[in-house]
Design an enzyme around this catalytic site. Structure first.
Site, PDB file in Angstrom:
ATOM      1  CG  ASN A   3     -59.207  15.378  43.285  1.00 44.43           C
ATOM      2  OD1 ASN A   3     -58.127  15.262  42.729  1.00 44.43           O
ATOM      3  ND2 ASN A   3     -59.322  15.739  44.554  1.00 44.43           N
ATOM      4  CB  SER A  51     -28.860 -16.281  14.345  1.00 44.77           C
ATOM      5  OG  SER A  51     -27.994 -17.293  13.868  1.00 44.77           O
ATOM      6  CE  LYS A  75     -31.251  -9.480  12.098  1.00 47.62           C
ATOM      7  NZ  LYS A  75     -30.488  -8.788  13.152  1.00 47.62           N
ATOM      8  NE  ARG A  96     -31.255 -15.523  19.486  1.00 47.88           N
ATOM      9  CZ  ARG A  96     -30.031 -16.064  19.398  1.00 47.88           C
ATOM     10  NH1 ARG A  96     -29.089 -15.688  20.240  1.00 47.88           N
ATOM     11  NH2 ARG A  96     -29.749 -16.952  18.467  1.00 47.88           N
ATOM     12  CD  GLU A 130     -34.737  -7.370  19.078  1.00 51.19           C
ATOM     13  OE1 GLU A 130     -33.511  -7.179  18.974  1.00 51.19           O
ATOM     14  OE2 GLU A 130     -35.272  -8.510  19.012  1.00 51.19           O
ATOM     15  CB  CYS A 360       4.885   6.089  29.604  1.00 50.74           C
ATOM     16  SG  CYS A 360       5.148   4.406  28.995  1.00 50.74           S
ATOM     17  CB  CYS A 377       2.677   0.284  27.053  1.00 52.84           C
ATOM     18  SG  CYS A 377       3.794   1.170  28.159  1.00 52.84           S
TER      19      CYS A 377
END
Length: 623
Positions: A3, A51, A75, A96, A130, A360, A377
């Protein structure tokens, strides 16, 4: 640690924080409590976050830079966050989002590994960075997940989900880190018009900044090559580089186009192309009935790994590429990750599109979805479509078979181990076949079997919800069970009129519910399930004082462990809990009853009373 040693180090840390003015989020002097939210508020950015324009050509970077100096940096591939500090304290964190509007994630940002909660500067500071999860941390998180199919696919997706959690304690366990890459503003700070000085200042404030180097037109190519050689060993996910002007005023003075700012440009790595031979097209059915074409080709080395498959996405792309067996194709990894076909040099196709589902044997049909043609399908009983139903049956609010992912279900269905829901409790009969599956082993198999055994001890509302009857959610399942005294025979025999009389069950839901049990096939399937279950006895509580009342719960709780516990408390007494405030809501429970949250605003508009937990519990006591 004794401690006395801990106390000495604690005091030393406290003194250093006082001296520098920096306190990081992990500091034991500033450990913050975790927050649980009901939703992430949205907020409009003061300026649109555009961007960047992109190039893969180093010569284009030279031309763009001209005779100016620039800052070349990673980046990073994560989630962009805007941090705001006021008077040295972290005030707000916003994602963002779509560039115009983001989500407020302040509580989660406080739980990031390295975000300063306090900085020395006392003016307002706004910066962008980021949020990422390092590869090493990502691998450790995945190692703790036994089922290979349940593991996270990549650090970016895990980071995005971690940053946007409603419970900041979950975020804390994901080891999210923040790297600053752009200083928007810093009140009363002078950077002598230098972008590098901004980075150095951010470091001095306690931020980790993105790795960068100063370049000019002569040295930018060497800079790109240096970063490229470091990609493989870089622990922080990235998908390219960013080049910005060192001269802040010059860069900002260039303005912007309709889409991009002109002060920075992104550089994407030139994709490494590999030439190979197409072996065949594999048709891969999904749980929705969509059948995706997948190109299987002779193995080729790309970006340091061997690849032999690439999704073709849809019939339109298949036809456009004119793919045929034996064709010579070039392939690449988009962003160094996802295999794609770049070109078909021999174009001998198109290959034959299957008229029968490979799972199937049912008929297929080409459908138009926007500008793309997709193969489906048409058999409603296709095993591939069963995945979704079985996933619901095994989900947390239903039977809760821990660790049973949709990907695992697809594999179990594929080898014939699961044809109906009851088969999930008979996996031991297929031990050898399941253990041989990719990503499985004895331990994973035993864990799954044990989870099924635990799930077999369940309640009637969980079973009713797990059957997947249209529009029957967990709350409606509990309402119906309570109305018929938790007697399954009564529930199965109930007619539409009796069901529609149950609070919260209208004629549409009643019709779907009754129709389900009128099907002999459904009854037979349920009988098979019941043979493996022990239904725990539930009695209708004598206290039905909240019958007919509808509640909405929001915000963090203090008297109950979580919202599910409070929800159960209300429902045991005949009340109903919903997710949104409407004119039918009786009470909104929110400990912050004076806040301007969206639910509080809606409640005030509609005249719905807002109660704190304490007020709600006092009302139950008659106080």
């Amino acid at each position: 640690m004794p401690n006395v040693e801990y106390d000495r180090l604690y005091d030393e840390l406290k003194a250093l924080e006082s001296e520098t003015g920096v306190t990081l989020s992990g500091s034991p002097t500033a450990m913050v409590g975790y927050e649980i939210l009901s939703e992430l508020p949205k907020e409009r950015h003061a300026a649109a976050m555009l961007s960047l324009d992109k190039t893969k050509d180093v010569e284009a970077l030279k031309d763009w830079l001209g005779d100016r100096e620039g800052i070349l940096s990673w980046k990073l591939d994560g989630l962009t966050i805007v941090l705001t500090y006021q008077d040295g304290e972290l005030y707000k964190a916003v994602t963002r989002g779509n560039g115009e509007t983001g989500e407020v994630v302040t509580a989660n940002a406080r739980a990031f590994e390295n975000v300063p909660l306090r900085i020395p500067h006392r003016g307002e500071v706004v910066l962008r960075g980021e949020a990422v999860i390092r590869y090493s941390d990502f691998e450790k998180i995945n190692e703790e997940i036994g089922d290979a199919d349940s593991r996270y696919k990549n650090p970016r997706n895990l980071c995005s989900g971690s940053v946007r959690q409603l419970n900041s304690q979950i975020t804390s366990g994901r080891h999210v880190r923040f790297y600053a890459f752009f200083l928007v503003s810093a009140e009363n700070a002078d950077f002598e018009n230098s972008r590098e000085n901004q980075f150095l200042w951010l470091k001095a404030q306690g931020f980790d900044v993105v790795e960068y180097r100063k370049v000019d037109a002569k040295s930018v190519e060497a800079g790109v090559q240096a970063f490229a050689s470091a990609v493989e060993k870089n622990d922080v996910p990235s998908d390219g580089l960013v080049l910005c002007f060192e001269d802040i005023a010059y860069g900002e003075g260039l303005g912007r186009t309709a889409k991009f700012p002109r002060h920075s440009i992104a550089f994407k790595w030139e994709d490494e192309l590999g030439e190979t031979r197409l072996r065949y097209i594999e048709w891969s059915p999904s749980r929705t009935g969509l059948i995706n074409p997948v190109a299987v080709f002779e193995p080729v080395e790309l970006e340091g790994t061997t690849v032999s498959r690439a999704s073709v996405h849809n019939i339109s792309i298949l036809k456009e590429l004119a793919l045929g067996e034996g064709d010579t194709i070039t392939v690449y990894k988009a962003n160094m990750i996802i295999p794609q076909i770049a070109e078909n040099k021999t174009r001998s196709g198109p290959v034959e599109i299957p008229s029968l589902c490979p799972v199937c044997g049912g008929p297929t049909k080409i459908l138009a979805e926007g500008d793309a043609q997709t193969l489906h399908c048409m058999n409603p009983e296709c095993q591939a479509k069963r995945v979704k139903r079985f996933a619901l049956f095994a989900s947390r609010d239903a039977l809760n078979i821990d660790g049973l992912s949709e990907a695992t279900l697809e594999k179990l269905i594929g080898i014939g181990a699961v044809k109906e829901a009851a088969d999930l409790f008979c996996l031991e009969e297929h031990r050898d076949a399941v253990v041989a599956l990719e990503g499985f082993g004895e331990k994973s198999f035993d864990n799954l079997c044990q989870a099924a055994i635990r799930a077999s001890q369940t309640t009637l509302p969980r079973l009713i919800y797990g059957l997947g009857i249209a529009n029957i959610g967990p709350a409606n399942a509990r309402m119906i069970c309570r109305a018929f005294d938790y007697d399954l025979d009564q529930i199965m025999a109930a007619d539409r009129e009796e069901l529609a009389a149950v609070d919260g069950i209208g004629p549409v839901i009643a019709d779907a519910f009754a129709a389900y049990f009128e099907s002999e096939k459904n009854r037979e399937s349920l009988a098979h399930i019941l043979s493996h279950l022990t239904i725990q006895k539930e009695e209708t509580g004598s206290d039905q004082s909240l019958a007919g009342q509808i509640y909405v719960i929001t915000g963090s709780l203090t008297q109950f462990a979580n919202r599910d516990q409070l929800k159960a408390y209300i429902e045991e007494r005949g009340g109903k809990v919903t997710g949104s405030v409407t004119g039918k809501t009786t009470y909104l429970i929110n400990n912050d009853s004076t806040s301007n949250s969206s639910k509080n605003k809606k409640a005030r508009e509609l005249g719905v009373a807002i109660l704190t937990e304490e007020e709600f519990l006092n009302s139950m006591k008659g106080e």
